[in-house]
Design a protein around this motif. Structure first.
Motif, PDB file in Angstrom:
ATOM      1  N   GLN A   1       0.841  -1.189   0.000  1.00 39.52           N
ATOM      2  CA  GLN A   1       0.000   0.000   0.000  1.00 39.52           C
ATOM      3  C   GLN A   1       0.879   1.243   0.000  1.00 39.52           C
ATOM      4  O   GLN A   1       1.768   1.388   0.826  1.00 39.52           O
ATOM      5  N   VAL A   2       0.613   2.138  -0.939  1.00 41.35           N
ATOM      6  CA  VAL A   2       1.309   3.424  -1.003  1.00 41.35           C
ATOM      7  C   VAL A   2       0.483   4.431  -0.220  1.00 41.35           C
ATOM      8  O   VAL A   2      -0.740   4.514  -0.384  1.00 41.35           O
ATOM      9  N   PHE A   3       1.141   5.186   0.642  1.00 39.78           N
ATOM     10  CA  PHE A   3       0.470   6.210   1.441  1.00 39.78           C
ATOM     11  C   PHE A   3       0.725   7.569   0.793  1.00 39.78           C
ATOM     12  O   PHE A   3       1.853   8.076   0.847  1.00 39.78           O
ATOM     13  N   PRO A   4      -0.305   8.159   0.148  1.00 33.71           N
ATOM     14  CA  PRO A   4      -0.128   9.472  -0.471  1.00 33.71           C
ATOM     15  C   PRO A   4       0.176  10.530   0.587  1.00 33.71           C
ATOM     16  O   PRO A   4      -0.374  10.501   1.691  1.00 33.71           O
ATOM     17  N   GLY A   5       1.072  11.430   0.260  1.00 35.21           N
ATOM     18  CA  GLY A   5       1.419  12.495   1.182  1.00 35.21           C
ATOM     19  C   GLY A   5       2.773  12.275   1.825  1.00 35.21           C
ATOM     20  O   GLY A   5       3.557  11.439   1.393  1.00 35.21           O
ATOM     21  N   ARG A   6       3.016  13.057   2.876  1.00 33.56           N
ATOM     22  CA  ARG A   6       4.313  13.036   3.560  1.00 33.56           C
ATOM     23  C   ARG A   6       4.175  12.379   4.934  1.00 33.56           C
ATOM     24  O   ARG A   6       3.285  12.720   5.697  1.00 33.56           O
TER      25      ARG A   6
ATOM     26  N   TYR B   1       9.112  10.247   4.147  1.00 29.49           N
ATOM     27  CA  TYR B   1       8.661   9.317   3.115  1.00 29.49           C
ATOM     28  C   TYR B   1       7.506   9.995   2.387  1.00 29.49           C
ATOM     29  O   TYR B   1       6.498  10.319   3.010  1.00 29.49           O
ATOM     30  N   VAL B   2       7.663  10.224   1.094  1.00 27.86           N
ATOM     31  CA  VAL B   2       6.640  10.908   0.307  1.00 27.86           C
ATOM     32  C   VAL B   2       6.081   9.928  -0.719  1.00 27.86           C
ATOM     33  O   VAL B   2       6.826   9.386  -1.541  1.00 27.86           O
ATOM     34  N   ASP B   3       4.762   9.700  -0.648  1.00 37.04           N
ATOM     35  CA  ASP B   3       4.081   8.793  -1.571  1.00 37.04           C
ATOM     36  C   ASP B   3       4.770   7.426  -1.619  1.00 37.04           C
ATOM     37  O   ASP B   3       5.046   6.886  -2.689  1.00 37.04           O
TER      38      ASP B   3
END
Length: 158
Positions: free
Chosen positions: A4-9, A128-130
């Motif tokens: 899962q990719v977490f959008p944002g910072r 960690y960004v996106d």
């Protein structure tokens, strides 16, 4: 398997006074000696399986990369936990290390290396960004960057 990719910072939230970072890997110096390279590489999966099923050993998390030179990045509760695992006769590290030193050390076929760092958490900074939960954030807590944490200087607490 897709992560899962977490959008944002995001950043890592480490609720301890320090963290031990252990980098370890191997290098296929004579890649055509495939048997020696594969023998050495095959010793790591049992160690990782043991560590993942024995959280009391103290490994918090890990990431790895493969190539001619491999890299395994691990996070530990303390240097003592790491050293205890390395010397434990019941764990799957000590005998493979002795076997390597007896049979392959000095042949130049396969190189092995490691580095250990004990880092006070006041000196840690992570962003960690996106990204999926990764690195230190995956080993500790993965949290969104909020007010007062937007810059590296703020995350370092300076």
């Amino acid at each position: 398997m897709a992560q899962q990719v977490f959008p944002g910072r995001f950043t890592a939230s480490v609720e301890r006074s320090d963290v031990t970072v252990f980098l370890i890997g191997m290098r296929a110096n004579k890649w055509w000696q495939v048997g020696r390279v594969m023998w050495t590489a095959s010793r790591m999966p049992p160690m990782l399986q043991h560590l993942m099923t024995h959280p009391d050993a103290g490994m918090l998390g890990m990431q790895n990369w493969f190539g001619r030179t491999t890299l395994l990045l691990t996070y530990w509760e303390s240097p003592e936990h790491l050293q205890r695992f390395a010397a434990d006769r019941e764990a799957p590290h000590l005998q493979p290390w002795r076997d390597f030193m007896r049979t392959l050390q000095g042949t130049g076929s396969v190189g092995v290396w490691h580095e250990t760092y004990q880092v006070p958490t006041k000196d840690l900074e992570a962003v960690y960004v996106d990204m999926p939960a990764f690195g230190l954030a995956a080993a500790t807590r993965h949290v969104p960057i909020g007010e007062g944490m937007k810059t590296a200087r703020q995350r370092l607490g300076r």
